[in-house]
Design a protein around this motif. Structure first.
Motif, mmCIF file in Angstrom:
data_model
loop_
_atom_site.group_PDB
_atom_site.id
_atom_site.type_symbol
_atom_site.label_atom_id
_atom_site.label_comp_id
_atom_site.label_asym_id
_atom_site.label_seq_id
_atom_site.Cartn_x
_atom_site.Cartn_y
_atom_site.Cartn_z
ATOM 1 N N LYS A 71 0.825 -1.205 0.000
ATOM 2 C CA LYS A 71 0.000 0.000 0.000
ATOM 3 C C LYS A 71 0.860 1.255 0.000
ATOM 4 C CE LYS A 71 -4.179 -1.864 2.182
ATOM 5 N NZ LYS A 71 -5.068 -1.800 3.355
ATOM 6 N N LYS A 72 1.933 1.252 0.789
ATOM 7 C CA LYS A 72 2.837 2.401 0.827
ATOM 8 C C LYS A 72 3.481 2.638 -0.533
ATOM 9 C CE LYS A 72 4.039 2.152 5.739
ATOM 10 N NZ LYS A 72 5.143 1.940 6.714
ATOM 11 N N GLN A 73 3.908 1.535 -1.149
ATOM 12 C CA GLN A 73 4.509 1.663 -2.481
ATOM 13 C C GLN A 73 3.520 2.204 -3.491
ATOM 14 O OE1 GLN A 73 5.871 -2.326 -3.132
ATOM 15 N NE2 GLN A 73 7.858 -1.973 -2.108
ATOM 16 N N SER A 74 2.271 1.741 -3.418
ATOM 17 C CA SER A 74 1.230 2.214 -4.332
ATOM 18 C C SER A 74 0.939 3.689 -4.110
ATOM 19 C CB SER A 74 -0.045 1.395 -4.118
ATOM 20 O OG SER A 74 -1.095 1.875 -4.946
ATOM 21 N N ALA A 75 0.870 4.085 -2.832
ATOM 22 C CA ALA A 75 0.621 5.495 -2.507
ATOM 23 C C ALA A 75 1.758 6.370 -3.002
ATOM 24 C CB ALA A 75 0.435 5.651 -1.001
ATOM 25 N N ALA A 77 3.746 5.743 -5.508
ATOM 26 C CA ALA A 77 3.667 5.798 -6.969
ATOM 27 C C ALA A 77 2.607 6.795 -7.425
ATOM 28 C CB ALA A 77 3.362 4.408 -7.524
ATOM 29 N N LYS A 78 1.456 6.777 -6.745
ATOM 30 C CA LYS A 78 0.394 7.724 -7.098
ATOM 31 C C LYS A 78 0.826 9.165 -6.847
ATOM 32 C CE LYS A 78 -3.557 4.623 -6.376
ATOM 33 N NZ LYS A 78 -4.772 4.356 -5.576
ATOM 34 N N LEU A 79 1.537 9.387 -5.742
ATOM 35 C CA LEU A 79 2.023 10.730 -5.431
ATOM 36 C C LEU A 79 3.027 11.202 -6.480
ATOM 37 C CD1 LEU A 79 2.146 13.120 -3.490
ATOM 38 C CD2 LEU A 79 3.929 11.911 -2.199
ATOM 39 N N ALA A 80 3.896 10.300 -6.903
ATOM 40 C CA ALA A 80 4.878 10.638 -7.938
ATOM 41 C C ALA A 80 4.179 11.000 -9.247
ATOM 42 C CB ALA A 80 5.849 9.478 -8.150
ATOM 43 N N GLN A 81 3.134 10.242 -9.590
ATOM 44 C CA GLN A 81 2.372 10.531 -10.803
ATOM 45 C C GLN A 81 1.682 11.888 -10.712
ATOM 46 O OE1 GLN A 81 -0.261 7.188 -11.177
ATOM 47 N NE2 GLN A 81 1.267 5.871 -12.159
ATOM 48 N N ALA A 82 1.130 12.191 -9.543
ATOM 49 C CA ALA A 82 0.449 13.476 -9.352
ATOM 50 C C ALA A 82 1.443 14.630 -9.488
ATOM 51 C CB ALA A 82 -0.231 13.517 -7.991
ATOM 52 N N ARG A 83 2.614 14.464 -8.906
ATOM 53 C CA ARG A 83 3.640 15.509 -9.002
ATOM 54 C C ARG A 83 4.109 15.697 -10.444
ATOM 55 N NH1 ARG A 83 7.329 13.965 -3.665
ATOM 56 N NH2 ARG A 83 5.939 14.926 -2.107
ATOM 57 N N ALA A 84 4.273 14.595 -11.156
ATOM 58 C CA ALA A 84 4.682 14.675 -12.558
ATOM 59 C C ALA A 84 3.621 15.375 -13.396
ATOM 60 C CB ALA A 84 4.951 13.267 -13.103
ATOM 61 N N ALA A 85 2.361 15.076 -13.125
ATOM 62 C CA ALA A 85 1.265 15.717 -13.859
ATOM 63 C C ALA A 85 1.230 17.216 -13.563
ATOM 64 C CB ALA A 85 -0.067 15.070 -13.480
ATOM 65 N N LYS A 86 1.451 17.575 -12.281
ATOM 66 C CA LYS A 86 1.470 18.993 -11.898
ATOM 67 C C LYS A 86 2.623 19.723 -12.568
ATOM 68 C CE LYS A 86 1.447 22.032 -7.857
ATOM 69 N NZ LYS A 86 1.488 22.087 -6.376
ATOM 70 N N LEU A 87 3.789 19.085 -12.614
ATOM 71 C CA LEU A 87 4.951 19.685 -13.268
ATOM 72 C C LEU A 87 4.694 19.893 -14.747
ATOM 73 C CD1 LEU A 87 7.871 20.633 -13.209
ATOM 74 C CD2 LEU A 87 8.592 18.251 -13.517
ATOM 75 N N THR A 88 4.088 18.900 -15.398
ATOM 76 C CA THR A 88 3.774 19.018 -16.821
ATOM 77 C C THR A 88 2.802 20.164 -17.073
ATOM 78 O OG1 THR A 88 4.103 16.640 -17.145
ATOM 79 C CG2 THR A 88 2.821 17.810 -18.816
ATOM 80 N N ALA A 89 1.795 20.285 -16.210
ATOM 81 C CA ALA A 89 0.808 21.362 -16.349
ATOM 82 C C ALA A 89 1.465 22.723 -16.150
ATOM 83 C CB ALA A 89 -0.320 21.169 -15.342
ATOM 84 N N THR A 90 2.370 22.809 -15.174
ATOM 85 C CA THR A 90 3.072 24.067 -14.914
ATOM 86 C C THR A 90 3.956 24.453 -16.095
ATOM 87 O OG1 THR A 90 3.101 23.624 -12.532
ATOM 88 C CG2 THR A 90 4.689 25.227 -13.363
ATOM 89 N N GLN A 91 4.652 23.474 -16.649
ATOM 90 C CA GLN A 91 5.508 23.737 -17.809
ATOM 91 C C GLN A 91 4.680 24.194 -19.010
ATOM 92 O OE1 GLN A 91 7.494 19.938 -18.096
ATOM 93 N NE2 GLN A 91 9.259 20.633 -16.903
ATOM 94 N N ALA A 92 3.513 23.576 -19.197
ATOM 95 C CA ALA A 92 2.638 23.966 -20.303
ATOM 96 C C ALA A 92 2.129 25.394 -20.114
ATOM 97 C CB ALA A 92 1.460 22.996 -20.402
ATOM 98 N N LEU A 93 1.767 25.741 -18.871
ATOM 99 C CA LEU A 93 1.285 27.096 -18.580
ATOM 100 C C LEU A 93 2.395 28.115 -18.783
ATOM 101 C CD1 LEU A 93 -0.968 28.919 -17.547
ATOM 102 C CD2 LEU A 93 -0.209 28.440 -15.211
ATOM 103 N N THR A 94 3.606 27.775 -18.352
ATOM 104 C CA THR A 94 4.742 28.677 -18.535
ATOM 105 C C THR A 94 5.016 28.915 -20.012
ATOM 106 O OG1 THR A 94 5.738 27.921 -16.460
ATOM 107 C CG2 THR A 94 7.191 29.005 -18.036
ATOM 108 N N ALA A 95 4.972 27.841 -20.792
ATOM 109 C CA ALA A 95 5.201 27.963 -22.237
ATOM 110 C C ALA A 95 4.111 28.815 -22.893
ATOM 111 C CB ALA A 95 5.240 26.572 -22.872
ATOM 112 N N LYS A 96 2.871 28.626 -22.435
ATOM 113 C CA LYS A 96 1.752 29.402 -22.981
ATOM 114 C C LYS A 96 1.914 30.882 -22.670
ATOM 115 C CE LYS A 96 -3.317 29.590 -23.017
ATOM 116 N NZ LYS A 96 -4.556 28.980 -22.465
ATOM 117 N N ARG A 97 2.297 31.180 -21.417
ATOM 118 C CA ARG A 97 2.513 32.573 -21.034
ATOM 119 C C ARG A 97 3.664 33.199 -21.805
ATOM 120 N NH1 ARG A 97 1.921 31.999 -14.407
ATOM 121 N NH2 ARG A 97 -0.372 31.935 -14.357
#
Length: 252
Positions: A71-75, A77-97
């Motif tokens: 369960k800890k490993q799964s949690a 992994a999910k946290l890492a995915q969420a952080r990666a998604a947030k980073l991608t969204a931030t990079q996209a917003l920065t590029a758009k700006r």
């Protein structure tokens, strides 16, 4: 283990030598108990099935013990995915700006360029001046009445083209000293005189505010100044001050 159970264990194939571990001993006891309860010895197949079930139960217990780690490993992994998604969204917003800022800058520069190159835009020819002689003024300094307006300023002060135009003369002109003439799009020619140096050449296009030379004392002059003339159609000179006010919106 009781004597009856021991005997039963021996009957189903377990000897003391094979009961090396608690798990094996428990299996033997369980099998022996089953044998005693049923009143008969278990067959080899039945024994194998019971052992398989016990093994499955044991493996299931191990999985349950390992579950918290999974369960800890799964949690994680999910946290890492969420952080990666947030980073991608931030990079996209920065590029758009950045793209929007670049587009806005390009638009502003294009508007500035268009305004700068406008044929009707005007700028004052000189700064930090004071007028020392006006159009039509008489005096011993001129062979006839004054043909322009004198803007006194320190030597080296920038002299700028009043409007967009083409340089048609840049050279020495007798009493005028170093002179630049600029023909504007309506045919009017402006003269800039007594300069210490030229900043343009014949055939060059200049825009309102572009430097054409520097204030000097060349030619017939008693002090550093810009002698400015306005000649519609390159004909006779007119009073520069009303022309600057009415044609250019400037008020010297």
């Amino acid at each position: 283990m009781t004597a009856a159970l021991a005997a039963a264990a021996g009957a189903v194939g377990f000897s003391h030598s094979t009961l090396a571990s608690p798990t094996q001993a428990n299996s033997a006891v369980n099998l022996a108990a089953l044998s005693l309860d049923s009143g008969q010895q278990l067959s080899g197949i039945t024994t194998a099935r019971i052992q398989a079930r016990q093994l499955a139960t044991r493996d299931s217990s191990r999985v349950q013990l390992a579950d918290p780690t999974t369960k800890k490993q799964s949690a994680a992994a999910k946290l890492a995915q969420a952080r990666a998604a947030k980073l991608t969204a931030t990079q996209a917003l920065t590029a758009k700006r950045a793209s929007a800022l670049a587009a806005a800058k390009a638009k502003a520069e294009a508007a500035e360029k268009k305004a700068r190159e406008s044929a009707t835009r005007c700028e004052m020819m000189i700064s930090g001046y004071h007028i020392t002689a006006t159009f039509g003024q008489g005096g011993s300094r001129w062979a006839r009445t004054h043909t322009g307006t004198d803007f006194a300023a320190p030597i080296g002060t920038k002299i700028r083209s009043v409007m967009k135009g083409v340089v048609i003369f840049a050279g020495h002109a007798g009493a005028y000293g170093r002179q630049v003439q600029v023909r504007h799009e309506d045919g009017t020619v402006t003269w800039y005189n007594h300069m210490s140096k030229f900043s343009v050449e014949v055939g060059e296009t200049v825009y309102a505010g572009d430097e054409v030379g520097r204030v000097g004392m060349s030619g017939n002059t008693t002090g550093p100044h810009l002698h400015f003339e306005v000649r519609p159609g390159n004909g006779d000179p007119i009073n520069p001050l009303p022309w600057l006010r009415n044609h250019c919106g400037l008020n010297p």
